[in-house]
Design an enzyme around this catalytic site. Structure first.
Site, PDB file in Angstrom:
ATOM      1  N   GLU A 146      -1.754   8.425   1.491  1.00 53.54           N
ATOM      2  CA  GLU A 146      -2.778   8.791   2.475  1.00 53.54           C
ATOM      3  C   GLU A 146      -2.088   9.279   3.736  1.00 53.54           C
ATOM      4  O   GLU A 146      -1.066   8.718   4.152  1.00 53.54           O
ATOM      5  CB  GLU A 146      -3.670   7.594   2.802  1.00 53.54           C
ATOM      6  CG  GLU A 146      -4.705   7.861   3.893  1.00 53.54           C
ATOM      7  CD  GLU A 146      -5.489   6.616   4.300  1.00 53.54           C
ATOM      8  OE1 GLU A 146      -6.319   6.735   5.218  1.00 53.54           O
ATOM      9  OE2 GLU A 146      -5.259   5.546   3.708  1.00 53.54           O
TER      10      GLU A 146
ATOM     11  N   GLU B 199      -4.965  -4.056   1.341  1.00 58.14           N
ATOM     12  CA  GLU B 199      -4.038  -2.951   1.172  1.00 58.14           C
ATOM     13  C   GLU B 199      -2.605  -3.415   1.455  1.00 58.14           C
ATOM     14  O   GLU B 199      -2.372  -4.216   2.346  1.00 58.14           O
ATOM     15  CB  GLU B 199      -4.415  -1.800   2.123  1.00 58.14           C
ATOM     16  CG  GLU B 199      -5.877  -1.372   1.977  1.00 58.14           C
ATOM     17  CD  GLU B 199      -6.359  -0.469   3.108  1.00 58.14           C
ATOM     18  OE1 GLU B 199      -5.526   0.260   3.683  1.00 58.14           O
ATOM     19  OE2 GLU B 199      -7.569  -0.505   3.418  1.00 58.14           O
TER      20      GLU B 199
END
Length: 453
Positions: free
Chosen positions: A368, A257
């Site tokens: 997120e 990520e």
């Protein structure tokens, strides 16, 4: 600072962009006998001693019980002090492990200390499989890679000092005692909360994402709009990133990520920061943010992973974004990271992973947040700009020029994309395609509002 940049582009119509007490009691009893006359004393001893002895025993028992009760807080305080001392000892040991000796230290305007650490002494080389190894040469960029955008050169905030790290070193944000004290535990420091996403939903974590799956993927690329979303609770975060995913959404989940995040618990402030993450067991025991464990090997002396990004976008104002690309080197099989306008940051060695040793099975782009519901209702932590997707350019956050990399190292536009918002009344997403931005989307939201209680 040349080379790593935040892009800004414009278009007219289309979006470009108690022991003493007992003793004194005894002394008092003795003194009362000594002050009486011998006659009185004799009378007392003959007539009252059977009465005094039981009374004295009762008194002694009472004092003993009081002493015992009073001693309990002292014992508790001693245990607490011992635990605190033990914790501080473990913190010092952990700081010594992750903060490597530096040849130079740079003070950032935001208070960060950036240590220039010799490349071969960075945390990655604590890994037994990396000890003694040298940095790899840069890999071949994917085919179809271009970097011809008109950009406004920008920087990470620490570089505003005018100082740079010497060649042969890598800049590493120093971890402090305060950083560790904010963490839930030393073991969990630098790790995401254990929350495995299953089809993009999981308790406490909410997403607004675009994703592709059903094929073999060898990387992804996008330009990510940078904002400063409000995070209302210290243990929550808001991030915008690319996910490179393999395995199931069970304990074998592998991810790489990269993007930007606001995390008061991790960094102690509310700046958006360039970050990376990796795991090979669904965030349980492997992997970490940035360089907080051995794994990611940094090769660049201009980028400090975990440092604040500047400038940032403003509502109805200039817009800035960062370029992020993650791809698998066809020659060695390692996963490389590029930031900004063409700067190679470093790589994740292939051996760190199980499923990602081969390829990814899903690529995701988007936002997120953590919703802790600490006040009994939905968090007000913002995603993106804190505004819903339909507000569009200059108001809502965006990703643009979304691409994936295939088995032959080709950069390709996305096809068969899916978009998903876990709670669209709190955070939403709208994807589209045009000739300027390719595949792009707006996303985000304010969190708690009249439709998101």
């Amino acid at each position: 600072m040349k080379g790593y940049s935040v892009s800004w582009t414009k278009h007219k119509n289309e979006p470009f962009f108690a022991a003493h007490h007992t003793t004194r009691q005894h002394k008092c009893i003795q003194t009362s006998y000594q002050n009486h006359s011998p006659k009185l004393a004799a009378f007392t001893s003959k007539t009252t001693l059977p009465i005094i002895l039981p009374a004295f025993v009762v008194l002694l028992l009472f004092v003993t019980s009081v002493t015992s009760v009073l001693s309990q807080p002292i014992a508790n305080q001693t245990l607490k002090a011992g635990a605190e001392l033990n914790k501080l000892t473990r913190i010092r040991a952990h700081l010594k492990k992750i903060n490597k000796p530096s040849v130079k230290t740079i003070k950032s305007p935001d208070g960060d200390l950036i240590d220039c650490v010799l490349s071969h002494q960075q945390p990655a080389f604590d890994h037994p499989q990396l000890k003694g190894q040298k940095l790899l040469d840069p890999p071949e960029r994917p085919k179809g890679y271009t970097n011809e955008e008109t950009v406004v050169e920008s920087f990470q905030l620490w570089a505003d000092s005018g100082e740079t790290c010497p060649e042969g070193t890598v800049p590493i944000r120093r971890t402090t005692k305060e950083d560790l004290l904010r963490a839930s535990s030393i073991f969990r420091f630098g790790r995401k909360p254990r929350s495995v996403r299953r089809d993009s939903s999981s308790t406490g974590h909410e997403h607004a994402v675009v994703f592709v799956n059903g094929d073999q993927y060898y990387g992804a690329k996008a330009s990510i709009n940078v904002w400063t979303p409000v995070v209302t609770d210290p243990n929550e975060f808001s991030l915008s990133q690319i996910w490179v995913i393999a395995g199931s959404f069970g304990n074998d989940l592998n991810t790489i990520e990269a993007g930007w995040q606001v995390s008061p618990e991790l960094y102690g402030d509310n700046y958006p920061r360039f970050f990376t993450y990796w795991t090979t067991d669904a965030y349980q025991a492997t992997g970490c943010y940035n360089l907080l464990c051995s794994g990611f090997i940094q090769t660049n002396n201009k980028i400090a992973i975990g440092a604040a990004i500047s400038p940032r976008s403003g509502y109805n104002n200039r817009q800035f974004d960062i370029g992020v690309m993650v791809w698998k080197d066809p020659k060695h099989g390692h996963w490389w990271l590029e930031f900004g306008s063409g700067l190679l940051v470093g790589y994740w060695p292939a051996f760190l992973f199980s499923h990602l040793r081969n390829h990814a099975g899903m690529i995701q782009f988007g936002g997120e947040i953590v919703n802790s519901r600490s006040r009994g209702y939905h968090t007000g932590t913002q995603m993106g700009s804190g505004h819903f997707a339909e507000e569009g350019f200059g108001k809502a956050a965006y990703f643009r020029n979304l691409q994936v990399i295939d088995w032959d190292n080709n950069l390709l536009p996305l096809s068969n994309i899916h978009q998903l918002a876990d709670h669209s009344n709190c955070y939403d997403i709208m994807a589209a395609t045009n000739n300027v931005w390719g595949t792009y989307f707006y996303y985000g939201g304010p969190g708690r509002n009249i439709r998101c209680p």
